[in-house]
Design a protein around this motif. Structure first.
Motif, short mmCIF file in Angstrom:
data_model
loop_
_atom_site.label_atom_id
_atom_site.label_comp_id
_atom_site.label_asym_id
_atom_site.label_seq_id
_atom_site.Cartn_x
_atom_site.Cartn_y
_atom_site.Cartn_z
N PRO A 83 0.82 -1.21 0.00
CA PRO A 83 0.00 0.00 0.00
C PRO A 83 0.85 1.26 0.00
CG PRO A 83 0.01 -1.00 2.18
CD PRO A 83 0.69 -1.97 1.27
N THR A 84 0.49 2.22 -0.82
CA THR A 84 1.19 3.51 -0.83
C THR A 84 0.69 4.35 0.35
OG1 THR A 84 -0.50 4.53 -2.22
CG2 THR A 84 1.34 3.45 -3.35
N GLU A 85 1.41 5.41 0.63
CA GLU A 85 0.99 6.31 1.70
C GLU A 85 -0.36 6.93 1.39
OE1 GLU A 85 2.59 10.25 4.19
OE2 GLU A 85 3.80 9.35 2.58
N SER A 86 -0.59 7.28 0.11
CA SER A 86 -1.86 7.90 -0.26
C SER A 86 -3.01 6.90 -0.14
CB SER A 86 -1.78 8.46 -1.68
OG SER A 86 -1.49 7.44 -2.62
N ALA A 251 -14.09 -3.26 3.29
CA ALA A 251 -13.77 -3.30 1.86
C ALA A 251 -14.63 -2.29 1.13
CB ALA A 251 -14.00 -4.70 1.29
N PRO A 252 -14.14 -1.79 0.00
CA PRO A 252 -14.95 -0.88 -0.82
C PRO A 252 -15.88 -1.62 -1.77
CG PRO A 252 -12.79 -1.08 -1.78
CD PRO A 252 -12.77 -1.91 -0.52
N LEU A 261 -12.56 -6.72 -8.23
CA LEU A 261 -11.18 -6.23 -8.15
C LEU A 261 -10.46 -6.70 -6.89
CD1 LEU A 261 -11.58 -2.61 -9.57
CD2 LEU A 261 -10.64 -4.63 -10.68
N GLN A 262 -11.16 -7.43 -6.02
CA GLN A 262 -10.52 -8.18 -4.93
C GLN A 262 -9.61 -7.33 -4.06
OE1 GLN A 262 -10.99 -12.09 -4.70
NE2 GLN A 262 -12.75 -10.89 -5.34
N SER A 263 -10.21 -6.39 -3.33
CA SER A 263 -9.43 -5.52 -2.46
C SER A 263 -10.16 -5.32 -1.15
CB SER A 263 -9.19 -4.16 -3.14
OG SER A 263 -8.49 -3.28 -2.27
N GLY A 293 -7.17 -3.15 -8.04
CA GLY A 293 -8.05 -3.05 -6.89
C GLY A 293 -7.62 -1.94 -5.94
N MET A 294 -6.30 -1.81 -5.75
CA MET A 294 -5.79 -0.72 -4.90
C MET A 294 -6.07 0.64 -5.53
SD MET A 294 -2.18 -1.84 -3.17
CE MET A 294 -1.36 -2.43 -4.64
#
Length: 413
Positions: A83-86, A251-252, A261-263, A293-294
Protein backbone atom coordinates in the motif's frame (compact mmCIF):
# COMPACT_ATOMS: atom_id res chain seq x y z
CA UNK A 1 -35.67 10.56 1.27
CA UNK A 2 -36.56 11.47 -2.28
CA UNK A 3 -39.91 10.50 -3.75
CA UNK A 4 -40.23 7.27 -5.69
CA UNK A 5 -40.87 9.11 -8.94
CA UNK A 6 -38.35 11.92 -8.62
CA UNK A 7 -34.89 10.65 -7.61
CA UNK A 8 -32.34 13.31 -6.73
CA UNK A 9 -29.47 13.10 -9.21
CA UNK A 10 -30.13 13.25 -12.95
CA UNK A 11 -28.12 13.17 -16.13
CA UNK A 12 -28.43 15.83 -18.82
CA UNK A 13 -31.10 13.67 -20.48
CA UNK A 14 -33.23 13.89 -17.34
CA UNK A 15 -32.80 10.25 -16.35
CA UNK A 16 -31.35 9.29 -12.99
CA UNK A 17 -27.79 8.00 -13.45
CA UNK A 18 -28.75 4.83 -11.60
CA UNK A 19 -31.69 4.18 -13.95
CA UNK A 20 -29.32 3.04 -16.70
CA UNK A 21 -29.79 -0.64 -17.52
CA UNK A 22 -26.40 -2.13 -18.35
CA UNK A 23 -26.12 -5.44 -20.17
CA UNK A 24 -23.88 -7.56 -17.93
CA UNK A 25 -24.37 -10.97 -19.53
CA UNK A 26 -21.39 -10.62 -21.95
CA UNK A 27 -19.04 -9.75 -19.04
CA UNK A 28 -18.82 -13.20 -17.42
CA UNK A 29 -20.86 -11.86 -14.51
CA UNK A 30 -21.62 -14.44 -11.81
CA UNK A 31 -24.95 -12.76 -11.23
CA UNK A 32 -26.07 -12.58 -14.84
CA UNK A 33 -24.19 -15.25 -16.81
CA UNK A 34 -24.08 -18.35 -14.59
CA UNK A 35 -27.64 -19.70 -14.83
CA UNK A 36 -26.67 -22.76 -16.86
CA UNK A 37 -23.94 -23.67 -14.37
CA UNK A 38 -25.89 -23.00 -11.17
CA UNK A 39 -29.52 -23.82 -11.99
CA UNK A 40 -31.31 -26.88 -13.29
CA UNK A 41 -32.16 -26.99 -16.99
CA UNK A 42 -35.81 -26.22 -16.21
CA UNK A 43 -34.90 -23.31 -13.95
CA UNK A 44 -32.44 -21.83 -16.44
CA UNK A 45 -34.94 -22.20 -19.29
CA UNK A 46 -37.34 -19.90 -17.44
CA UNK A 47 -34.75 -17.11 -17.87
CA UNK A 48 -35.24 -15.75 -14.35
CA UNK A 49 -34.36 -12.14 -13.59
CA UNK A 50 -31.11 -12.17 -11.53
CA UNK A 51 -31.56 -10.40 -8.18
CA UNK A 52 -29.50 -12.67 -5.98
CA UNK A 53 -25.73 -12.38 -5.29
CA UNK A 54 -24.75 -9.13 -3.55
CA UNK A 55 -23.24 -6.97 -6.23
CA UNK A 56 -25.07 -4.06 -7.82
CA UNK A 57 -25.88 -3.30 -11.43
CA UNK A 58 -24.53 0.25 -11.16
CA UNK A 59 -21.39 1.60 -12.80
CA UNK A 60 -18.64 2.51 -10.35
CA UNK A 61 -18.07 6.24 -9.73
CA UNK A 62 -16.54 8.16 -12.63
CA UNK A 63 -13.51 9.07 -10.50
CA UNK A 64 -12.83 5.36 -10.00
CA UNK A 65 -13.16 4.65 -13.72
CA UNK A 66 -10.86 7.56 -14.54
CA UNK A 67 -8.21 6.31 -12.10
CA UNK A 68 -8.42 2.81 -13.59
CA UNK A 69 -8.11 4.16 -17.14
CA UNK A 70 -5.01 6.09 -16.12
CA UNK A 71 -3.45 2.98 -14.61
CA UNK A 72 -4.34 0.88 -17.64
CA UNK A 73 -3.00 3.47 -20.06
CA UNK A 74 0.36 3.25 -18.27
CA UNK A 75 0.41 -0.30 -19.59
CA UNK A 76 2.69 -2.05 -17.08
CA UNK A 77 1.15 -4.37 -14.48
CA UNK A 78 4.05 -5.62 -12.39
CA UNK A 79 4.13 -6.68 -8.77
CA UNK A 80 2.89 -3.99 -6.37
CA UNK A 81 5.12 -2.80 -3.52
CA UNK A 82 2.31 -2.83 -0.99
CA UNK A 83 0.00 0.00 0.00
CA UNK A 84 1.19 3.51 -0.83
CA UNK A 85 0.99 6.31 1.70
CA UNK A 86 -1.86 7.90 -0.26
CA UNK A 87 -3.77 4.60 -0.29
CA UNK A 88 -3.40 4.16 3.47
CA UNK A 89 -4.40 7.76 4.09
CA UNK A 90 -7.52 7.27 1.97
CA UNK A 91 -8.57 4.26 4.04
CA UNK A 92 -7.87 6.07 7.31
CA UNK A 93 -9.67 9.23 6.22
CA UNK A 94 -12.76 7.27 5.20
CA UNK A 95 -13.06 5.57 8.56
CA UNK A 96 -12.50 8.83 10.43
CA UNK A 97 -14.94 10.88 8.35
CA UNK A 98 -17.73 8.33 8.08
CA UNK A 99 -17.53 6.70 11.50
CA UNK A 100 -15.27 8.76 13.75
CA UNK A 101 -12.72 5.94 13.99
CA UNK A 102 -9.09 7.02 14.25
CA UNK A 103 -7.26 4.12 12.62
CA UNK A 104 -3.47 3.89 12.86
CA UNK A 105 -1.59 3.00 9.64
CA UNK A 106 0.09 -0.04 11.21
CA UNK A 107 -3.30 -1.57 12.04
CA UNK A 108 -4.17 -2.06 8.36
CA UNK A 109 -3.48 -5.30 6.53
CA UNK A 110 -4.43 -5.56 2.88
CA UNK A 111 -6.23 -8.70 1.76
CA UNK A 112 -7.74 -10.08 -1.42
CA UNK A 113 -11.17 -10.11 0.19
CA UNK A 114 -13.13 -10.53 3.38
CA UNK A 115 -14.13 -14.14 2.68
CA UNK A 116 -10.44 -14.96 2.33
CA UNK A 117 -9.78 -13.24 5.63
CA UNK A 118 -12.59 -15.04 7.47
CA UNK A 119 -11.15 -18.40 6.42
CA UNK A 120 -7.68 -17.28 7.44
CA UNK A 121 -8.88 -16.05 10.84
CA UNK A 122 -10.67 -19.32 11.54
CA UNK A 123 -7.42 -21.16 10.84
CA UNK A 124 -5.28 -18.74 12.83
CA UNK A 125 -7.33 -18.53 16.03
CA UNK A 126 -9.01 -21.92 16.37
CA UNK A 127 -8.21 -25.58 15.90
CA UNK A 128 -10.15 -28.39 14.20
CA UNK A 129 -12.98 -29.41 16.49
CA UNK A 130 -13.35 -25.95 18.07
CA UNK A 131 -16.56 -23.98 17.65
CA UNK A 132 -17.24 -20.59 16.11
CA UNK A 133 -20.20 -18.48 17.24
CA UNK A 134 -22.57 -16.98 14.63
CA UNK A 135 -26.04 -15.41 14.62
CA UNK A 136 -28.33 -17.01 12.04
CA UNK A 137 -29.96 -16.26 9.75
CA UNK A 138 -26.60 -14.99 8.56
CA UNK A 139 -24.32 -14.83 5.53
CA UNK A 140 -23.71 -18.30 4.09
CA UNK A 141 -19.91 -18.13 4.26
CA UNK A 142 -20.10 -17.79 8.04
CA UNK A 143 -21.61 -21.28 8.04
CA UNK A 144 -19.81 -22.91 5.15
CA UNK A 145 -16.24 -21.71 5.65
CA UNK A 146 -16.22 -22.58 9.34
CA UNK A 147 -17.28 -26.15 8.57
CA UNK A 148 -14.95 -26.33 5.55
CA UNK A 149 -12.05 -25.82 7.96
CA UNK A 150 -13.12 -28.59 10.32
CA UNK A 151 -14.67 -26.38 12.97
CA UNK A 152 -18.19 -26.57 14.39
CA UNK A 153 -20.88 -23.93 14.65
CA UNK A 154 -22.22 -22.46 17.87
CA UNK A 155 -25.58 -21.01 16.87
CA UNK A 156 -27.10 -17.99 18.61
CA UNK A 157 -30.14 -17.23 16.43
CA UNK A 158 -31.62 -13.79 16.26
CA UNK A 159 -35.20 -13.59 17.52
CA UNK A 160 -37.91 -12.98 14.91
CA UNK A 161 -40.25 -10.16 15.93
CA UNK A 162 -43.28 -8.56 14.28
CA UNK A 163 -41.08 -6.05 12.50
CA UNK A 164 -37.78 -7.89 12.02
CA UNK A 165 -35.16 -9.44 14.29
CA UNK A 166 -33.69 -8.71 17.70
CA UNK A 167 -30.59 -9.72 19.64
CA UNK A 168 -31.12 -11.81 22.80
CA UNK A 169 -28.13 -11.78 25.15
CA UNK A 170 -29.29 -14.92 26.97
CA UNK A 171 -29.52 -16.94 23.75
CA UNK A 172 -26.14 -15.55 22.70
CA UNK A 173 -24.33 -16.58 25.87
CA UNK A 174 -26.05 -19.96 26.16
CA UNK A 175 -24.75 -20.89 22.70
CA UNK A 176 -21.13 -20.59 23.85
CA UNK A 177 -19.25 -23.78 24.74
CA UNK A 178 -15.83 -24.20 26.40
CA UNK A 179 -14.24 -24.68 22.98
CA UNK A 180 -15.78 -21.59 21.35
CA UNK A 181 -12.83 -19.52 20.16
CA UNK A 182 -14.29 -16.98 17.74
CA UNK A 183 -17.43 -14.91 17.20
CA UNK A 184 -18.03 -13.77 13.62
CA UNK A 185 -20.16 -10.65 13.84
CA UNK A 186 -22.11 -9.38 10.83
CA UNK A 187 -22.13 -5.62 11.39
CA UNK A 188 -24.51 -4.50 9.88
CA UNK A 189 -26.25 -7.84 9.75
CA UNK A 190 -26.66 -9.69 6.47
CA UNK A 191 -29.42 -10.58 5.53
CA UNK A 192 -31.72 -9.04 8.15
CA UNK A 193 -30.33 -5.52 7.85
CA UNK A 194 -29.99 -5.00 11.62
CA UNK A 195 -27.86 -1.97 12.46
CA UNK A 196 -26.53 -2.84 15.89
CA UNK A 197 -26.82 -0.30 18.69
CA UNK A 198 -23.93 0.57 20.96
CA UNK A 199 -25.63 -1.28 23.80
CA UNK A 200 -26.06 -4.44 21.72
CA UNK A 201 -22.46 -4.37 20.52
CA UNK A 202 -21.14 -3.82 24.04
CA UNK A 203 -23.20 -6.73 25.33
CA UNK A 204 -21.84 -9.02 22.61
CA UNK A 205 -18.31 -7.81 23.25
CA UNK A 206 -18.53 -8.16 27.03
CA UNK A 207 -19.87 -11.70 26.79
CA UNK A 208 -17.10 -12.66 24.36
CA UNK A 209 -14.44 -11.12 26.61
CA UNK A 210 -15.70 -13.08 29.63
CA UNK A 211 -15.38 -16.31 27.68
CA UNK A 212 -12.04 -15.55 25.99
CA UNK A 213 -13.60 -15.31 22.51
CA UNK A 214 -12.07 -13.15 19.78
CA UNK A 215 -14.51 -11.01 17.77
CA UNK A 216 -14.18 -10.97 13.98
CA UNK A 217 -16.37 -8.08 12.83
CA UNK A 218 -17.39 -8.23 9.18
CA UNK A 219 -18.24 -4.62 8.35
CA UNK A 220 -18.36 -4.85 4.57
CA UNK A 221 -21.85 -3.28 4.53
CA UNK A 222 -20.86 -0.42 6.86
CA UNK A 223 -21.60 2.31 4.32
CA UNK A 224 -25.01 0.99 3.29
CA UNK A 225 -27.27 2.39 6.02
CA UNK A 226 -30.80 2.83 4.69
CA UNK A 227 -32.54 4.16 7.79
CA UNK A 228 -31.41 7.77 8.32
CA UNK A 229 -32.16 7.42 12.04
CA UNK A 230 -29.55 4.66 12.38
CA UNK A 231 -25.77 4.84 12.28
CA UNK A 232 -23.08 2.25 11.86
CA UNK A 233 -20.78 1.76 14.84
CA UNK A 234 -17.46 0.00 14.16
CA UNK A 235 -17.05 -2.62 16.88
CA UNK A 236 -13.51 -1.51 17.70
CA UNK A 237 -14.65 2.06 18.48
CA UNK A 238 -16.47 0.91 21.62
CA UNK A 239 -13.28 1.26 23.65
CA UNK A 240 -9.73 -0.02 24.01
CA UNK A 241 -10.72 -3.40 25.46
CA UNK A 242 -13.05 -4.04 22.53
CA UNK A 243 -10.45 -2.91 20.01
CA UNK A 244 -7.78 -5.17 21.50
CA UNK A 245 -10.06 -8.22 21.28
CA UNK A 246 -11.24 -7.75 17.71
CA UNK A 247 -10.38 -7.85 14.03
CA UNK A 248 -12.43 -5.62 11.72
CA UNK A 249 -12.95 -6.50 8.06
CA UNK A 250 -13.71 -3.67 5.63
CA UNK A 251 -13.77 -3.30 1.86
CA UNK A 252 -14.95 -0.88 -0.82
CA UNK A 253 -16.53 -3.72 -2.80
CA UNK A 254 -20.18 -3.48 -1.70
CA UNK A 255 -20.10 0.30 -1.31
CA UNK A 256 -18.76 1.11 -4.78
CA UNK A 257 -19.52 -2.16 -6.62
CA UNK A 258 -15.89 -3.33 -6.90
CA UNK A 259 -15.96 -7.00 -5.77
CA UNK A 260 -14.29 -8.27 -8.94
CA UNK A 261 -11.18 -6.23 -8.15
CA UNK A 262 -10.52 -8.18 -4.93
CA UNK A 263 -9.43 -5.52 -2.46
CA UNK A 264 -10.08 -5.40 1.29
CA UNK A 265 -8.58 -3.79 4.38
CA UNK A 266 -8.36 -5.68 7.66
CA UNK A 267 -7.97 -3.45 10.70
CA UNK A 268 -6.46 -5.00 13.84
CA UNK A 269 -5.31 -2.73 16.70
CA UNK A 270 -3.88 -5.66 18.70
CA UNK A 271 -0.33 -6.28 17.48
CA UNK A 272 -0.31 -9.94 18.56
CA UNK A 273 -3.57 -10.74 16.76
CA UNK A 274 -2.39 -8.82 13.72
CA UNK A 275 0.88 -10.77 13.57
CA UNK A 276 -0.85 -14.13 13.95
CA UNK A 277 -3.38 -13.27 11.25
CA UNK A 278 -0.63 -12.09 8.90
CA UNK A 279 1.42 -15.23 9.57
CA UNK A 280 -1.51 -17.50 8.67
CA UNK A 281 -2.26 -15.38 5.62
CA UNK A 282 1.36 -15.78 4.51
CA UNK A 283 1.12 -19.55 5.00
CA UNK A 284 -1.90 -19.73 2.73
CA UNK A 285 -1.09 -17.39 -0.12
CA UNK A 286 1.25 -14.85 -1.67
CA UNK A 287 0.46 -11.68 0.31
CA UNK A 288 -0.13 -9.26 -2.56
CA UNK A 289 -3.43 -7.80 -3.70
CA UNK A 290 -4.71 -6.76 -7.11
CA UNK A 291 -2.92 -3.60 -8.30
CA UNK A 292 -6.04 -2.25 -10.01
CA UNK A 293 -8.05 -3.05 -6.89
CA UNK A 294 -5.79 -0.72 -4.90
CA UNK A 295 -6.15 2.01 -7.52
CA UNK A 296 -9.94 1.70 -7.46
CA UNK A 297 -10.15 1.60 -3.66
CA UNK A 298 -8.02 4.71 -3.22
CA UNK A 299 -10.02 6.65 -5.81
CA UNK A 300 -13.32 5.52 -4.30
CA UNK A 301 -12.40 6.45 -0.74
CA UNK A 302 -10.89 9.76 -1.88
CA UNK A 303 -13.53 10.95 -4.34
CA UNK A 304 -16.53 8.60 -4.11
CA UNK A 305 -18.58 10.01 -1.24
CA UNK A 306 -20.95 12.18 -3.35
CA UNK A 307 -21.66 9.19 -5.62
CA UNK A 308 -22.33 7.03 -2.55
CA UNK A 309 -24.85 9.47 -1.12
CA UNK A 310 -26.69 9.56 -4.44
CA UNK A 311 -26.68 5.77 -4.67
CA UNK A 312 -28.00 5.41 -1.12
CA UNK A 313 -30.81 7.84 -1.90
CA UNK A 314 -31.74 5.82 -4.99
CA UNK A 315 -31.64 2.44 -3.26
CA UNK A 316 -33.74 3.76 -0.37
CA UNK A 317 -36.35 4.52 -3.00
CA UNK A 318 -36.04 0.97 -4.37
CA UNK A 319 -36.56 -0.44 -0.86
CA UNK A 320 -39.61 1.76 -0.32
CA UNK A 321 -41.11 0.86 -3.69
CA UNK A 322 -40.51 -2.88 -3.37
CA UNK A 323 -41.82 -3.18 0.19
CA UNK A 324 -44.89 -1.07 -0.49
CA UNK A 325 -45.75 -2.89 -3.73
CA UNK A 326 -45.36 -6.39 -2.32
CA UNK A 327 -46.82 -5.80 1.13
CA UNK A 328 -49.88 -4.01 -0.22
CA UNK A 329 -50.62 -6.58 -2.93
CA UNK A 330 -49.77 -9.99 -1.46
CA UNK A 331 -50.75 -10.66 2.16
CA UNK A 332 -48.93 -14.00 2.00
CA UNK A 333 -45.60 -12.21 1.57
CA UNK A 334 -43.98 -9.70 3.92
CA UNK A 335 -40.95 -7.59 3.07
CA UNK A 336 -39.35 -6.71 6.39
CA UNK A 337 -38.14 -3.17 7.13
CA UNK A 338 -34.52 -2.65 6.04
CA UNK A 339 -32.29 -0.47 8.21
CA UNK A 340 -29.26 -1.29 6.04
CA UNK A 341 -28.03 -3.14 2.93
CA UNK A 342 -29.24 -2.89 -0.65
CA UNK A 343 -30.81 -6.30 0.05
CA UNK A 344 -34.39 -6.93 1.14
CA UNK A 345 -35.39 -9.86 3.36
CA UNK A 346 -38.79 -11.24 2.36
CA UNK A 347 -40.89 -13.62 4.48
CA UNK A 348 -42.62 -16.02 2.09
CA UNK A 349 -43.90 -18.54 4.64
CA UNK A 350 -47.48 -17.46 4.02
CA UNK A 351 -47.39 -19.24 0.67
CA UNK A 352 -47.26 -22.57 2.49
CA UNK A 353 -44.40 -23.90 0.36
CA UNK A 354 -41.37 -25.85 1.50
CA UNK A 355 -37.96 -24.27 1.02
CA UNK A 356 -37.31 -26.28 -2.14
CA UNK A 357 -40.82 -25.60 -3.47
CA UNK A 358 -40.36 -21.89 -2.84
CA UNK A 359 -37.05 -21.87 -4.68
CA UNK A 360 -38.59 -23.53 -7.75
CA UNK A 361 -41.68 -21.32 -7.58
CA UNK A 362 -39.61 -18.14 -7.67
CA UNK A 363 -37.27 -19.37 -10.41
CA UNK A 364 -39.73 -21.11 -12.72
CA UNK A 365 -43.12 -19.49 -12.12
CA UNK A 366 -42.26 -16.00 -10.91
CA UNK A 367 -39.11 -16.05 -13.06
CA UNK A 368 -37.00 -14.16 -10.53
CA UNK A 369 -33.66 -15.44 -9.28
CA UNK A 370 -33.45 -14.55 -5.60
CA UNK A 371 -31.17 -15.85 -2.85
CA UNK A 372 -32.97 -18.69 -1.12
CA UNK A 373 -33.29 -18.22 2.61
CA UNK A 374 -31.94 -21.63 3.56
CA UNK A 375 -28.48 -20.45 2.45
CA UNK A 376 -28.46 -18.36 5.62
CA UNK A 377 -29.26 -21.23 7.95
CA UNK A 378 -32.28 -23.18 9.16
CA UNK A 379 -33.84 -19.91 10.36
CA UNK A 380 -33.95 -18.71 6.76
CA UNK A 381 -36.27 -21.43 5.49
CA UNK A 382 -39.31 -19.81 3.92
CA UNK A 383 -37.52 -16.52 3.25
CA UNK A 384 -35.91 -14.95 0.18
CA UNK A 385 -33.18 -12.29 -0.05
CA UNK A 386 -33.79 -9.79 -2.85
CA UNK A 387 -31.03 -7.65 -4.35
CA UNK A 388 -32.37 -4.12 -4.90
CA UNK A 389 -29.05 -2.66 -6.01
CA UNK A 390 -30.32 -2.23 -9.54
CA UNK A 391 -32.29 0.18 -11.76
CA UNK A 392 -35.86 0.87 -10.69
CA UNK A 393 -37.19 -0.69 -13.89
CA UNK A 394 -35.74 -4.04 -12.85
CA UNK A 395 -37.38 -3.77 -9.43
CA UNK A 396 -40.71 -2.95 -11.09
CA UNK A 397 -40.33 -5.93 -13.41
CA UNK A 398 -39.62 -8.22 -10.46
CA UNK A 399 -42.63 -6.94 -8.53
CA UNK A 400 -44.91 -7.59 -11.49
CA UNK A 401 -43.53 -11.09 -11.98
CA UNK A 402 -43.92 -12.01 -8.31
CA UNK A 403 -47.46 -10.61 -7.98
CA UNK A 404 -48.60 -12.34 -11.17
CA UNK A 405 -47.12 -15.70 -10.14
CA UNK A 406 -48.57 -15.58 -6.61
CA UNK A 407 -52.02 -14.70 -7.93
CA UNK A 408 -51.85 -17.68 -10.30
CA UNK A 409 -50.76 -19.90 -7.41
CA UNK A 410 -53.74 -18.77 -5.32
CA UNK A 411 -56.16 -19.52 -8.18
CA UNK A 412 -55.20 -23.19 -8.25
CA UNK A 413 -57.73 -25.59 -6.76
Amino acid sequence: MTSLTEPREHTKSGLNVFDEVIDREPTNSMKWASAKAMLSAEEAAANPLPMWVADTDFKAPKEVLDALHQAIDHGVFGYPAGPTESYTNAVISWQRKRFGWNVMPEWIMQAAGIITTLKTAVQAFSAPGDTVLIQPPVYAHFHDDVKLNGRHLALAPLVRTEVGYSFDAKIFEQAITPDTKLFILSNPHNPTGNVWSEEELRTMGDICARHGIIVISDEIHEDLIMNPDKKHIPFATLGEDYAQNSITCTAPSKTFNLPGLQSANIITPNARLRAELQRQYDRNMFPLVNTLGMVAAEAAYTHGEPWLEQMLDYVRGNHEYFAQAINSSIPELKVLPADSLYLAWMDCRGLGLSADELKKFMLIEARVWLDQGQKFGLQGHGYMRVNLGCPRSIVEDAVNRIITAVNRLKERP
